[in-house]
Design a protein around this motif. Structure first.
Motif, PDB file in Angstrom:
ATOM      1  N   ASP A  37      -4.108   9.539  -3.923  1.00 13.44           N
ATOM      2  CA  ASP A  37      -4.757   9.053  -2.839  1.00 13.44           C
ATOM      3  C   ASP A  37      -4.424   7.869  -2.475  1.00 13.44           C
ATOM      4  OD1 ASP A  37      -6.788  11.116  -3.015  1.00 13.44           O
ATOM      5  OD2 ASP A  37      -7.555  10.269  -4.884  1.00 13.44           O
ATOM      6  N   LEU A  51       2.969   1.127  -7.398  1.00 10.17           N
ATOM      7  CA  LEU A  51       1.728   1.823  -7.443  1.00 10.17           C
ATOM      8  C   LEU A  51       1.747   3.391  -7.778  1.00 10.17           C
ATOM      9  CD1 LEU A  51       1.047   0.542  -3.736  1.00 10.17           C
ATOM     10  CD2 LEU A  51      -0.291   0.039  -5.752  1.00 10.17           C
ATOM     11  N   HIS A  71      -3.648   3.985  -2.231  1.00 12.51           N
ATOM     12  CA  HIS A  71      -3.805   2.765  -2.992  1.00 12.51           C
ATOM     13  C   HIS A  71      -3.105   1.526  -2.568  1.00 12.51           C
ATOM     14  CE1 HIS A  71      -5.782   4.800  -6.392  1.00 12.51           C
ATOM     15  NE2 HIS A  71      -5.038   5.840  -6.348  1.00 12.51           N
ATOM     16  N   SER A  72      -3.310   0.320  -2.967  1.00  9.61           N
ATOM     17  CA  SER A  72      -2.946  -0.910  -2.607  1.00  9.61           C
ATOM     18  C   SER A  72      -3.142  -1.959  -3.781  1.00  9.61           C
ATOM     19  CB  SER A  72      -3.641  -1.362  -1.201  1.00  9.61           C
ATOM     20  OG  SER A  72      -5.073  -1.767  -1.274  1.00  9.61           O
ATOM     21  N   VAL A  73      -2.472  -3.020  -3.729  1.00  9.02           N
ATOM     22  CA  VAL A  73      -2.541  -4.065  -4.272  1.00  9.02           C
ATOM     23  C   VAL A  73      -1.989  -5.267  -3.580  1.00  9.02           C
ATOM     24  CG1 VAL A  73      -0.151  -3.694  -5.435  1.00  9.02           C
ATOM     25  CG2 VAL A  73      -1.966  -5.156  -6.757  1.00  9.02           C
ATOM     26  N   GLN A 129      -3.988  -6.743  -9.860  1.00 11.06           N
ATOM     27  CA  GLN A 129      -4.001  -5.581 -10.866  1.00 11.06           C
ATOM     28  C   GLN A 129      -3.787  -6.042 -12.252  1.00 11.06           C
ATOM     29  OE1 GLN A 129      -4.597  -2.373 -10.688  1.00 11.06           O
ATOM     30  NE2 GLN A 129      -3.944  -1.991 -12.848  1.00 11.06           N
ATOM     31  N   TYR A 173      -0.846   4.975 -10.555  1.00  8.52           N
ATOM     32  CA  TYR A 173      -1.680   5.717  -9.945  1.00  8.52           C
ATOM     33  C   TYR A 173      -1.200   7.277  -9.530  1.00  8.52           C
ATOM     34  CZ  TYR A 173      -3.848   1.266  -8.847  1.00  8.52           C
ATOM     35  OH  TYR A 173      -4.582   0.276  -9.069  1.00  8.52           O
ATOM     36  N   GLU A 202      -2.656   3.170 -15.466  1.00 12.86           N
ATOM     37  CA  GLU A 202      -3.614   1.828 -14.730  1.00 12.86           C
ATOM     38  C   GLU A 202      -3.606   0.699 -15.694  1.00 12.86           C
ATOM     39  OE1 GLU A 202      -6.935   2.399 -12.490  1.00 12.86           O
ATOM     40  OE2 GLU A 202      -6.548   4.507 -12.356  1.00 12.86           O
ATOM     41  N   SER A 237       0.932  -1.092   0.041  1.00 14.03           N
ATOM     42  CA  SER A 237      -0.139   0.031   0.101  1.00 14.03           C
ATOM     43  C   SER A 237       0.886   1.238   0.001  1.00 14.03           C
ATOM     44  CB  SER A 237      -0.880   0.208   1.314  1.00 14.03           C
ATOM     45  OG  SER A 237      -0.249  -0.064   2.245  1.00 14.03           O
TER      46      SER A 237
END
Length: 626
Positions: A359, A425, A361-363, A392, A429, A437, A352
Motif C-alpha cells: 500500500d 519504506l 506509504h510516505s515518511v 517515523q 512496510y 515498523e 513516498s
C-alpha cells in the motif's frame, strides 16, 4: 514542523543579506573546485580534512566511457558489482559500506530510490551526458546531507552555459551491436545561460547469465543476448534577475529498458538463461533555486524533486515500483570574517513509495544544520552539527569535525563524524510480515587521517587511513514462523570497515599525466564475516598523453583482487586485470574522431557470481561542432 510555516520561515530568511560565491576553474593536483564537502564552493585544499575526489569533464571525455558507473568504479575506495552488462542493476560500495549507505545526488538532488528495498541508488542508467564534474566525498556526511550519507556522498554536477552559443552532435558504434547518438547546445545570452544535451543508446548486449561459467552453463550452450536501450535528456538553466539575485534550474530525465535473466523456480535452483524478462525504468530529477547575494551573506532557497518508476515485466507477472521524494530548503552562508564562513540550513523532505504489493506509504523529516569554516594560520577547520526529526523514528543528532594543517608542501588532514540512515519504506512496510515498523535508524561513527605531500612541482603523493563502525544495522533475520521465513530486523553488534587509500600523481612532461591509486580494505559484519563482493586489495593506473595538438591518448589499468561471494568456487570470485585504451583526434576545426578498446586482454571475470561482464570490445565515433 508544518510545511506552510517552514516555507514562510525560509522565504523570510531568504531576504537576508548574501555572500557572492565566485565560480573558479579546475586546477592541477588537488586544486579542483568542490561543493559537496562543505555545501559551499571551495577548492579541495580549502575544504578542511575532507577526503574528496573530483572527476572533471575533461577526464570523463578522455576516458571515452559513457556511463557514470564505469567512470567511478576505478576510483580509490569505490567498488561496484553488476548483474550483467550496460544497464544491469548494480551496487556501489564506498569504503566497503553497503550500497544503501552512500547518498547519490544530481545537482544536489537526492536520487536514492525510496521504493528500492533499502532506498539505495542504482547508477546503471546514468549516462555521462552534460556532466561538468563528479564529486566523491568519503566518510560519514549526515551532518550536511542527513540520512543515507553514512558512508559518503557522490554528487553529479551538470554543465552550465558560460560562453557564446555553440552546439554539437555525434554518433558512436561498436561491439555487441552498440550504437549511440548524442547532441547538445550551450551558451550565454544576456541574463540567460543554458546547457542542454540529449542522447540515445542502444546495445544488443550479451547474456547477463554468464555462459562461460560452467556452473551456470555446464553443457556449453550459446545463451541469448540481453539488450539495453537508454534515452537521456539533461538541461541546466540560469537567469540573472538583477545585480544581486538569480534563478537556477536543472532537470535530468532518462527512459531505459533492460533485458535480464532470472533464477530457476524448480530444482536445481540457480541463475538461468531466460527470455521475456525486462526492467523498464524512468528517472526524473529537478532542482530549482533562487539565490540572493548581498555581501557578506549568500541566501539560497531551493526546491528538489526526484521521481523514479521501475516496471518488471515478466512472462507471468508485472511488478511496478514508484518512488518519489521532494524537499524544500534554505541555506544561508555568512562570511563572518575573511577567514571564517558560517552556514545554516533548514530542510523539509518527504519520501513516498507505491508498489504492486505494498500500500502507498510516505515518511517526512525536518532538519537544521550549522557549520563553521575557519582558516587560522596553517589550520583549515570545518565543523558542524545537524538535528533531524523523522516522523517515523524520532530525532537524531549528528556532527562532524574535519581539520587540516598545511606546512609548506605537506598537508596533514583528518576527520571524525557520526552518521545515520532512516529505515527504508520497504524495510518498514513490505508485505507478508517482511517489513518491520519497529525498526530504528542505523547509526555510524567514522574517522580518517591522512597525509599529502608535494615532492616536486610535478609529483604529489598521499595516503589516508580510514575506519567506520556501523551499529543497529538492518538486515534479514530468519524466522520460520513467518510466511517468507524471515523479516527485516536490527542486527546486534558492530559492522566494521577499515583500510588505506593511497595515490600518486606525476606529470613528467607537460603533455603527460599519470595517476596511480591503491586501496586496502578490511570488512567484517557483526558475526565476524567478510562482507560480500568487496575486494581486500585493488589498484589502478591512468595515463593521459596529449601527444600532439590534435591527438590525445588515454590508458587505464585496473587490478582487483579476490572477493567473497555466494555460489563462487571456494566461496571467492577470482581477481582480474583490465586494460582499457582510448584516443581522440581533432580531424578539423569542428570535427573530432574518437574510439576506445575495453578489456584489451579479453579477461574472463565476474563482478557478481554467475553474471557476465564484457569481453574485449571496441567502439568508435565522431563528434561535430555546429
Amino acid at each position: 514542523m508544518n510545511r506552510k510555516k517552514l516555507a514562510i520561515l525560509m522565504a523570510a530568511m531568504l531576504c537576508s543579506r548574501g555572500l557572492q560565491a565566485e565560480e573558479t576553474t579546475n586546477g592541477y593536483m588537488g586544486e579542483e573546485v568542490v561543493v559537496s564537502a562543505t555545501r559551499t564552493l571551495n577548492r579541495i585544499s580549502d575544504a578542511g580534512g575532507s577526503s574528496v575526489t573530483v572527476i572533471t569533464s575533461k577526464e570523463i571525455e578522455n576516458s571515452g566511457l559513457t556511463t557514470v558507473e564505469e567512470i567511478i568504479k576505478g576510483m580509490p575506495g569505490i567498488d561496484v558489482s553488476s548483474n550483467g552488462g550496460t544497464g544491469a542493476s548494480s551496487s556501489l560500495y564506498l569504503r566497503g559500506a553497503d550500497a544503501k549507505y552512500t547518498l547519490v545526488l544530481i545537482d544536489g538532488v537526492p536520487v536514492n530510490d525510496p521504493s528500492m528495498m533499502h532506498a539505495e541508488a542504482n547508477l546503471s542508467n546514468h549516462m555521462v551526458d552534460n556532466i561538468e564534474r563528479i564529486e566523491i566525498v568519503r566518510g560519514p556526511s549526515s551532518m550536511l546531507f542527513g540520512s543515507s550519507a553514512e558512508a559518503g556522498v557522490i554528487n553529479i554536477i551538470t554543465k552550465k552555459g558560460r560562453e557564446k552559443p555553440a552546439a554539437f552532435a555525434g554518433m558512436e558504434g561498436g561491439s555487441y551491436g552498440t550504437s549511440r547518438f548524442f547532441g547538445g547546445a550551450s551558451g550565454k545570452q544576456g541574463a540567460l545561460d543554458y546547457a542542454v544535451s540529449a542522447s540515445r543508446l542502444k546495445t544488443d548486449g550479451f547474456s547477463s547469465a554468464d555462459q562461460r561459467n560452467p556452473s551456470i552453463n555446464p553443457t556449453g550452450k550459446t545463451f541469448e543476448n540481453d539488450g539495453y536501450t537508454n534515452s537521456t535528456f539533461s538541461g541546466n538553466f540560469g537567469l540573472k534577475l538583477d545585480a544581486h539575485s538569480s534563478l537556477e534550474s536543472t532537470v535530468r530525465y532518462s527512459d531505459s529498458d533492460n533485458k535480464y535473466d532470472t533464477f530457476s523456480s524448480s530444482f536445481p535452483y540457480g541463475l538461468i538463461d531466460a527470455t521475456g524478462y525486462s526492467e523498464k525504468s524512468k528517472q526524473l530529477s529537478s532542482h530549482t533555486a533562487l539565490k540572493m547575494n548581498y555581501q557578506p551573506v549568500l541566501s539560497t532557497l531551493f526546491f528538489n524533486v526526484s521521481d523514479q518508476d521501475r516496471n518488471y515485466d515478466e512472462p507471468a507477472s508485472l511488478t511496478v515500483y514508484h518512488g518519489h521524494l521532494y524537499e524544500i530548503g534554505w541555506q544561508g552562508d555568512y562570511a563572518a570574517a575573511k577567514n571564517n564562513t558560517v552556514s545554516v540550513g533548514l530542510n523539509y523532505r518527504k519520501d513516498s513509495m507505491v508498489t504492486t504489493d505494498v500500500d502507498p506509504h510516505s515518511v517526512a523529516s525536518t532538519s537544521v544544520f550549522v557549520q563553521d569554516q575557519w582558516h587560522v594560520g596553517v589550520m583549515q577547520l570545518v565543523g558542524g552539527m545537524r538535528f533531524e526529526n523523522n516522523e517515523q523514528f524520532g530525532a537524531k543528532t549528528t556532527w562532524r569535525i574535519a581539520p587540516s594543517f598545511t606546512f609548506g608542501d605537506t598537508v596533514l588532514k583528518c576527520s571524525y563524524a557520526t552518521g545515520f540512515k532512516a529505515p527504508s519504506l520497504y524495510e518498514l512496510y513490505a508485505p507478508f510480515s517482511i517489513g518491520n515498523e519497529k525498526l530504528k535508524a542505523e547509526t555510524s561513527k567514522g574517522w580518517d587521517a591522512g597525509i599529502e605531500q608535494k615532492i616536486t612541482d610535478n609529483i604529489k603523493v598521499g595516503s589516508t587511513l580510514f575506519r567506520t563502525d556501523y551499529e543497529n544495522r538492518i538486515d534479514w533475520a530468519t524466522d520460520y514462523t513467518l510466511p517468507w521465513f524471515g523479516h527485516y530486523a536490527q542486527v546486534p553488534g558492530v559492522t566494521r570497515t577499515y583500510g588505506v587509500e593511497s595515490f600518486a600523481e606525476w606529470k613528467p612532461v607537460d603533455p603527460l599525466f599519470l595517476v596511480a591509486n591503491y586501496t586496502y580494505l578490511h570488512t567484517r559484519d557483526a558475526q565476524g564475516n567478510e562482507l560480500l563482493r568487496r575486494p581486500e586489495n585493488k589498484a589502478g593506473l591512468t595515463a593521459n598523453w596529449k601527444a600532439t595538438g590534435k591527438l590525445n591518448l588515454n590508458t587505464t589499468l585496473q587490478w582487483v583482487g579476490t572477493r567473497l561471494d555466494t555460489g563462487a568456487v571456494n566461496g571467492k570470485l577470482d581477481g582480474y586485470f583490465l586494460l582499457n585504451l582510448a584516443a581522440s583526434f581533432k580531424a578539423a576545426d569542428h570535427v573530432e574522431l574518437f574510439g576506445r578498446i575495453d578489456n584489451l586482454f579479453d579477461q574472463d571475470y565476474e563482478l557478481a557470481w554467475g553474471y557476465a561482464t564484457p569481453g574485449r570490445s571496441a567502439y568508435a565515433g565522431v563528434k561535430v561542432g555546429l
